[in-house]
Design an enzyme around this catalytic site. Structure first.
Site, PDB file in Angstrom:
ATOM      1  N   HIS A   7      43.550  29.449  16.633  1.00 12.88           N
ATOM      2  CA  HIS A   7      44.661  30.020  16.755  1.00 12.88           C
ATOM      3  C   HIS A   7      44.471  30.904  17.761  1.00 12.88           C
ATOM      4  CE1 HIS A   7      43.613  32.728  13.354  1.00 12.88           C
ATOM      5  NE2 HIS A   7      44.202  33.561  14.047  1.00 12.88           N
ATOM      6  N   GLU A  56      49.784  32.443  16.213  1.00 13.82           N
ATOM      7  CA  GLU A  56      50.025  33.235  15.040  1.00 13.82           C
ATOM      8  C   GLU A  56      50.761  34.333  15.758  1.00 13.82           C
ATOM      9  OE1 GLU A  56      47.612  36.795  12.800  1.00 13.82           O
ATOM     10  OE2 GLU A  56      46.532  35.110  13.496  1.00 13.82           O
ATOM     11  N   HIS A  75      47.938  34.778  29.465  1.00 15.19           N
ATOM     12  CA  HIS A  75      48.921  33.956  28.953  1.00 15.19           C
ATOM     13  C   HIS A  75      48.521  32.806  28.190  1.00 15.19           C
ATOM     14  CE1 HIS A  75      47.329  32.285  32.636  1.00 15.19           C
ATOM     15  NE2 HIS A  75      47.664  30.865  31.959  1.00 15.19           N
ATOM     16  N   GLU A 117      52.817  29.791  30.443  1.00 14.40           N
ATOM     17  CA  GLU A 117      52.420  29.002  31.426  1.00 14.40           C
ATOM     18  C   GLU A 117      52.939  27.254  31.040  1.00 14.40           C
ATOM     19  OE1 GLU A 117      49.319  27.310  34.701  1.00 14.40           O
ATOM     20  OE2 GLU A 117      48.605  28.681  33.267  1.00 14.40           O
TER      21      GLU A 117
END
Length: 122
Positions: A7, A56, A75, A117
């Site tokens: 994550h 998360e 990003h 993105e």
């Protein structure tokens, strides 16, 4: 030894607003939640229902000021099968913050200023 992505974490000021954004903008759903016993923090894991990778969202009870994202040069990226439809949807909602027509990509911005993105299908 093998490592697998699990994550990514971002901290958010308004957890409900962020959950709503990620559901509406990217179709993510809450997969699990951990609330600290004394209420200091809440962790919400969002998933795309396709991959195992999760986002998360961390909410800290005592945090009241926006997070300093510096130059915001990091990003998260998502690939979408219907790029033009996604572009129009994100544009209609005012979420697009940067377009790179030369590369054929664009970015949307979440409520805390994080950039995401958006990539077309390969």
């Amino acid at each position: 030894m093998k490592f697998k992505f699990e994550h990514n974490n971002i901290n958010v000021l308004d957890l409900d607003r962020s959950i709503a954004f990620y559901k509406a903008a990217l179709g993510l759903q809450e997969v699990k939640r951990k609330e600290h016993e004394n209420g200091d923090f809440i962790l919400v894991f969002m998933g795309d229902g396709i991959t195992e990778h999760q986002l998360e969202l961390t909410w800290l009870r005592d945090r009241t000021e926006p997070y300093d994202l510096g130059d915001n040069e990091f990003h998260i990226a998502f690939r979408v099968d219907a790029f033009e439809a996604a572009y129009e949807y994100h544009k209609e909602n005012g979420w697009i913050c940067f377009e790179n027509e030369e590369m054929g990509i664009y970015f949307i911005e979440d409520p805390d200023g994080y950039w995401i993105e958006i990539l077309p299908a390969k």
